[in-house]
Design a protein around this motif. Structure first.
Motif, PDB file in Angstrom:
ATOM      1  N   ARG A  89      50.011 -11.627  -6.330  1.00 61.42           N
ATOM      2  CA  ARG A  89      50.012 -10.230  -6.746  1.00 61.42           C
ATOM      3  C   ARG A  89      50.166  -9.339  -5.523  1.00 61.42           C
ATOM      4  O   ARG A  89      49.910  -9.750  -4.392  1.00 61.42           O
ATOM      5  N   SER A  90      50.588  -8.099  -5.770  1.00 63.10           N
ATOM      6  CA  SER A  90      50.705  -7.117  -4.694  1.00 63.10           C
ATOM      7  C   SER A  90      49.413  -6.312  -4.609  1.00 63.10           C
ATOM      8  O   SER A  90      48.768  -6.040  -5.630  1.00 63.10           O
ATOM      9  N   ASN A  91      49.040  -5.934  -3.418  1.00 66.52           N
ATOM     10  CA  ASN A  91      47.826  -5.151  -3.222  1.00 66.52           C
ATOM     11  C   ASN A  91      48.115  -3.659  -3.335  1.00 66.52           C
ATOM     12  O   ASN A  91      49.134  -3.170  -2.842  1.00 66.52           O
ATOM     13  N   LEU A  92      47.180  -2.960  -3.983  1.00 65.31           N
ATOM     14  CA  LEU A  92      47.313  -1.510  -4.113  1.00 65.31           C
ATOM     15  C   LEU A  92      47.072  -0.835  -2.771  1.00 65.31           C
ATOM     16  O   LEU A  92      47.776   0.099  -2.392  1.00 65.31           O
ATOM     17  N   PHE A  93      46.075  -1.319  -2.041  1.00 66.24           N
ATOM     18  CA  PHE A  93      45.768  -0.782  -0.717  1.00 66.24           C
ATOM     19  C   PHE A  93      46.450  -1.655   0.326  1.00 66.24           C
ATOM     20  O   PHE A  93      46.147  -2.840   0.444  1.00 66.24           O
ATOM     21  N   ARG A  94      47.369  -1.073   1.066  1.00 63.29           N
ATOM     22  CA  ARG A  94      48.124  -1.827   2.065  1.00 63.29           C
ATOM     23  C   ARG A  94      47.907  -1.187   3.435  1.00 63.29           C
ATOM     24  O   ARG A  94      48.305  -0.045   3.659  1.00 63.29           O
ATOM     25  N   ALA A  95      47.269  -1.915   4.287  1.00 65.35           N
ATOM     26  CA  ALA A  95      47.000  -1.386   5.629  1.00 65.35           C
ATOM     27  C   ALA A  95      46.664  -2.546   6.545  1.00 65.35           C
ATOM     28  O   ALA A  95      46.298  -3.640   6.099  1.00 65.35           O
ATOM     29  N   GLN A  96      46.807  -2.306   7.825  1.00 66.89           N
ATOM     30  CA  GLN A  96      46.358  -3.261   8.833  1.00 66.89           C
ATOM     31  C   GLN A  96      45.147  -2.646   9.522  1.00 66.89           C
ATOM     32  O   GLN A  96      45.269  -1.668  10.257  1.00 66.89           O
TER      33      GLN A  96
ATOM     34  N   ILE B  29      41.767  -5.216  -7.370  1.00 66.63           N
ATOM     35  CA  ILE B  29      41.564  -6.480  -6.678  1.00 66.63           C
ATOM     36  C   ILE B  29      42.492  -6.534  -5.470  1.00 66.63           C
ATOM     37  O   ILE B  29      43.692  -6.289  -5.589  1.00 66.63           O
ATOM     38  N   THR B  30      41.942  -6.813  -4.304  1.00 66.35           N
ATOM     39  CA  THR B  30      42.757  -7.094  -3.121  1.00 66.35           C
ATOM     40  C   THR B  30      42.855  -8.606  -2.961  1.00 66.35           C
ATOM     41  O   THR B  30      41.842  -9.310  -2.972  1.00 66.35           O
ATOM     42  N   HIS B  31      44.072  -9.081  -2.816  1.00 69.54           N
ATOM     43  CA  HIS B  31      44.346 -10.520  -2.756  1.00 69.54           C
ATOM     44  C   HIS B  31      44.791 -10.886  -1.347  1.00 69.54           C
ATOM     45  O   HIS B  31      45.539 -10.147  -0.704  1.00 69.54           O
ATOM     46  N   HIS B  32      44.333 -12.030  -0.860  1.00 69.44           N
ATOM     47  CA  HIS B  32      44.750 -12.511   0.457  1.00 69.44           C
ATOM     48  C   HIS B  32      44.823 -14.027   0.411  1.00 69.44           C
ATOM     49  O   HIS B  32      44.262 -14.669  -0.494  1.00 69.44           O
ATOM     50  N   ALA B  33      45.516 -14.625   1.368  1.00 70.52           N
ATOM     51  CA  ALA B  33      45.707 -16.073   1.346  1.00 70.52           C
ATOM     52  C   ALA B  33      46.033 -16.567   2.739  1.00 70.52           C
ATOM     53  O   ALA B  33      46.432 -15.805   3.627  1.00 70.52           O
ATOM     54  N   SER B  34      45.873 -17.879   2.914  1.00 68.35           N
ATOM     55  CA  SER B  34      46.161 -18.493   4.211  1.00 68.35           C
ATOM     56  C   SER B  34      47.658 -18.615   4.464  1.00 68.35           C
ATOM     57  O   SER B  34      48.085 -18.799   5.592  1.00 68.35           O
ATOM     58  N   ARG B  35      48.457 -18.512   3.387  1.00 64.94           N
ATOM     59  CA  ARG B  35      49.914 -18.496   3.510  1.00 64.94           C
ATOM     60  C   ARG B  35      50.483 -17.455   2.558  1.00 64.94           C
ATOM     61  O   ARG B  35      49.982 -17.284   1.440  1.00 64.94           O
ATOM     62  N   ARG B  36      51.536 -16.789   2.982  1.00 60.95           N
ATOM     63  CA  ARG B  36      52.099 -15.705   2.176  1.00 60.95           C
ATOM     64  C   ARG B  36      52.588 -16.194   0.819  1.00 60.95           C
ATOM     65  O   ARG B  36      52.487 -15.479  -0.184  1.00 60.95           O
TER      66      ARG B  36
END
Length: 308
Positions: free
Chosen positions: A166-173, A154-161
């Motif tokens: 949870r931490s994401n396994l895939f980390r990239a910009q 699961i990749t998690h994202h939000a409007s505020r940090r």
């Protein structure tokens, strides 16, 4: 947004579907759309599971004539000898549902809007304001090079940090194609509303068939984040049956060689989440190998369906 706000203010006074709910209880708005972020039909399966016990009360219905491309996604209609009937009219609405313990939440689902994303986001904002929603949670799924034999990522994202849990396994910009979900989360954050999202990673070779494993992962993430409780036993049975069927098909196609490469990649990433790629990229299946496996797997499913 003023016209809709005044409408909802009047609607709540006249027939409030949340009447009787303590003022201290603020419903969460959960949403998932049939569209871009629907790999493995996982969000749709999750929505259907949430509505299995009750269809819920419709508290708002969007006018799809403003948002839907009928020529690109033509709805079905039945031609019966000499007349048409049973037009499968697409619907996009918000329903009031309750979890297994009676806690209320709002569910927004239907086809992803094709047009007027900014107008749609503003209309959703009015719904949020009208019903005192403090958190919106988006559910999505994308095809990725992950194996079906490992836990769903699961990749998690939000409007505020500080909303991340949870931490994401895939980390990239990376630059990715926008969806209404990404635009909605972005706009809600700009308007001062808390918004989070969970995107499940569905194995590329099953992205076009139903994959309940990701649905279970999405609903588990939703429960952990909001405290809403759902009985997932039926979905877990479907998950076990689907995984067993997929594994059989993959073994018959290539003896598991491509699958083994995906498993090595997954295991490497879980051992060191800061390492975005396996140390030995030569062990990974190529995009052509994955594509060939997808085509062959789907072809075998078609042949099996025809045989059945």
């Amino acid at each position: 947004m003023g016209r809709l706000s005044s409408f909802f203010a009047r609607f709540r006074r006249d027939a409030d579907p949340l009447a009787g709910v303590p003022d201290s209880v603020t419903p969460t708005l959960v949403y998932a759309f049939d569209g871009f972020l629907n790999a493995g039909s996982s969000p749709r399966i999750a929505v259907e599971h949430l509505q299995a016990a009750e269809e819920g009360e419709i508290v708002h219905e969007f006018d799809l004539d403003d948002y839907y491309d009928y020529r690109a996604r033509r709805p079905a209609v039945l031609f019966d000898r000499d007349h048409y009937r049973d037009y499968d009219q697409p619907r996009l609405d918000v329903r009031l549902l309750r979890d297994d313990h009676g806690a209320p939440f709002l569910l927004m689902s239907g086809p992803e809007p094709d047009f007027r994303w900014e107008q749609f986001a503003a209309e959703v904002h009015d719904v949020i304001e009208a019903y005192g929603v403090e958190l919106t949670v988006g559910l999505g799924a994308v095809p990725m090079g992950v194996p079906h034999t490992r836990p769903s990522v699961i990749t998690h994202h939000a409007s505020r940090r500080d909303l991340l849990d949870r931490s994401n396994l895939f980390r990239a910009q990376v630059a990715v194609p926008a969806s209404i979900q990404s635009v909605l989360e972005l706009r809600l954050g700009e308007w001062g509303h808390d918004a989070v999202g969970y995107v499940a990673h569905v194995p590329q070779y099953v992205a076009q068939v139903e994959y309940p494993s990701a649905s279970v992962a999405l609903l588990e993430a939703l429960s952990e984040r909001t405290g809403l409780t759902f009985d997932l036993e039926e979905l877990r049975v479907q998950q076990a049956e689907t995984v067993a069927d997929i594994h059989k098909q993959v073994e018959e196609q290539d003896g598991g060689d491509v699958l083994a490469g995906l498993e090595r990649q997954y295991d490497q990433m879980t051992r060191d989440a800061k390492q975005p790629l396996p140390l030995d990229e030569s062990e990974l299946p190529s995009s052509d190998e994955i594509g060939d496996q997808v085509e062959e797997f789907l072809a075998q499913l078609d042949r099996r369906d025809q045989s059945d």
